[in-house]
Design a protein around this motif. Structure first.
Motif, PDB file in Angstrom:
ATOM      1  N   ILE A 116       0.877  -1.166   0.000  1.00  0.00           N
ATOM      2  CA  ILE A 116       0.000   0.000   0.000  1.00  0.00           C
ATOM      3  C   ILE A 116       0.912   1.213   0.000  1.00  0.00           C
ATOM      4  O   ILE A 116       1.750   1.360   0.897  1.00  0.00           O
ATOM      5  N   ILE A 117       0.769   2.057  -1.005  1.00  0.00           N
ATOM      6  CA  ILE A 117       1.539   3.305  -1.051  1.00  0.00           C
ATOM      7  C   ILE A 117       0.577   4.435  -0.739  1.00  0.00           C
ATOM      8  O   ILE A 117      -0.417   4.646  -1.440  1.00  0.00           O
ATOM      9  N   SER A 118       0.889   5.144   0.335  1.00  0.00           N
ATOM     10  CA  SER A 118      -0.039   6.160   0.805  1.00  0.00           C
ATOM     11  C   SER A 118       0.715   7.268   1.535  1.00  0.00           C
ATOM     12  O   SER A 118       1.829   7.602   1.162  1.00  0.00           O
ATOM     13  N   HIS A 119       0.108   7.786   2.582  1.00  0.00           N
ATOM     14  CA  HIS A 119       0.561   8.982   3.282  1.00  0.00           C
ATOM     15  C   HIS A 119       0.715   8.676   4.769  1.00  0.00           C
ATOM     16  O   HIS A 119       0.120   7.731   5.286  1.00  0.00           O
ATOM     17  N   GLY A 120       1.489   9.500   5.457  1.00  0.00           N
ATOM     18  CA  GLY A 120       1.808   9.253   6.860  1.00  0.00           C
ATOM     19  C   GLY A 120       0.601   9.048   7.759  1.00  0.00           C
ATOM     20  O   GLY A 120       0.557   8.122   8.566  1.00  0.00           O
ATOM     21  N   GLY A 121      -0.390   9.917   7.622  1.00  0.00           N
ATOM     22  CA  GLY A 121      -1.584   9.801   8.463  1.00  0.00           C
ATOM     23  C   GLY A 121      -2.367   8.530   8.189  1.00  0.00           C
ATOM     24  O   GLY A 121      -2.819   7.849   9.115  1.00  0.00           O
ATOM     25  N   VAL A 122      -2.527   8.199   6.930  1.00  0.00           N
ATOM     26  CA  VAL A 122      -3.258   6.984   6.553  1.00  0.00           C
ATOM     27  C   VAL A 122      -2.519   5.757   7.076  1.00  0.00           C
ATOM     28  O   VAL A 122      -3.127   4.828   7.616  1.00  0.00           O
ATOM     29  N   ILE A 123      -1.203   5.752   6.924  1.00  0.00           N
ATOM     30  CA  ILE A 123      -0.408   4.623   7.399  1.00  0.00           C
ATOM     31  C   ILE A 123      -0.573   4.455   8.909  1.00  0.00           C
ATOM     32  O   ILE A 123      -0.778   3.337   9.400  1.00  0.00           O
ATOM     33  N   THR A 124      -0.520   5.548   9.661  1.00  0.00           N
ATOM     34  CA  THR A 124      -0.730   5.469  11.107  1.00  0.00           C
ATOM     35  C   THR A 124      -2.090   4.869  11.433  1.00  0.00           C
ATOM     36  O   THR A 124      -2.207   3.984  12.288  1.00  0.00           O
ATOM     37  N   LYS A 125      -3.125   5.321  10.741  1.00  0.00           N
ATOM     38  CA  LYS A 125      -4.476   4.828  11.035  1.00  0.00           C
ATOM     39  C   LYS A 125      -4.650   3.368  10.605  1.00  0.00           C
ATOM     40  O   LYS A 125      -5.388   2.616  11.244  1.00  0.00           O
ATOM     41  N   ILE A 126      -3.961   2.950   9.538  1.00  0.00           N
ATOM     42  CA  ILE A 126      -4.013   1.535   9.159  1.00  0.00           C
ATOM     43  C   ILE A 126      -3.325   0.685  10.230  1.00  0.00           C
ATOM     44  O   ILE A 126      -3.830  -0.378  10.604  1.00  0.00           O
ATOM     45  N   ILE A 127      -2.202   1.150  10.738  1.00  0.00           N
ATOM     46  CA  ILE A 127      -1.521   0.410  11.813  1.00  0.00           C
ATOM     47  C   ILE A 127      -2.395   0.383  13.069  1.00  0.00           C
ATOM     48  O   ILE A 127      -2.510  -0.663  13.728  1.00  0.00           O
ATOM     49  N   ASP A 128      -3.029   1.503  13.407  1.00  0.00           N
ATOM     50  CA  ASP A 128      -3.984   1.522  14.524  1.00  0.00           C
ATOM     51  C   ASP A 128      -5.028   0.416  14.350  1.00  0.00           C
ATOM     52  O   ASP A 128      -5.337  -0.320  15.290  1.00  0.00           O
TER      53      ASP A 128
END
Length: 170
Positions: A116-128
């Motif tokens: 998944i190539i995305s953005h810092g905020g999205v990555i944080t929320k996916i990890i959450d």
């Protein structure tokens, strides 16, 4: 199944004022293109995905095209992988990330590894969402430009193999 979470390379957005929310659609810088080339070379040798999911914002699509050319795999662009929008609440943003993770898992179940190539905020929320953290908390998973996280679903457990790997930039 393994999921690589990859932040796009340095973009002109990185130089906007503090408090900026990431919905401006600017291209990668020269340095960002170099970062993505290095990341793509590293990923193609060490962790090649069979499929790539990407944000539709330009800095992510540029990063995706370079990685896709390096690993020779198909790509699907999802508007929901864009960064948090100005009118979006924190709760709605988290719920969007949960829905993304669920959809990617469901639609990728026949692959061993996807990116998944995305953005810092999205990555944080996916990890959450991956960790099933409470909706409200004070944890942030930092991701540098072209930082790579590797999440894995294995039987009944979830594993974070590594987080914010940038060794490809050294």
């Amino acid at each position: 199944m393994q999921i690589l979470l990859i932040r796009h390379g340095e973009s002109k957005d990185d130089f906007l004022k503090e408090g900026y929310k990431g919905s401006t659609d600017l291209q990668l810088t020269k340095r960002g293109l170099e970062q993505v080339e290095k990341m793509s070379s590293y990923i193609s040798k060490e962790f090649p995905p069979e499929f790539i999911w990407s944000s539709t914002l330009l800095r992510a699509t540029q990063s995706t095209e370079i990685l896709s050319n390096a690993v020779k795999c198909p790509v699907e662009y999802l508007i929901d992988l864009r960064e948090m929008q100005k009118e979006e609440s924190k709760l709605d943003f988290r719920l969007r990330a949960e829905n993304i993770l669920t959809a990617v898992r469901e639609r990728s179940k026949h692959y061993k590894r996807v990116a998944i190539i995305s953005h810092g905020g999205v990555i944080t929320k996916i990890i959450d969402s991956f960790l099933q953290l409470p909706k409200e908390h004070d944890v942030w998973f930092h991701t540098d430009n072209t930082g790579i996280h590797l999440l894995e679903y294995k039987s009944s457990i979830r594993i974070i193999r590594f987080s914010n790997n940038t060794t490809h930039l050294n």
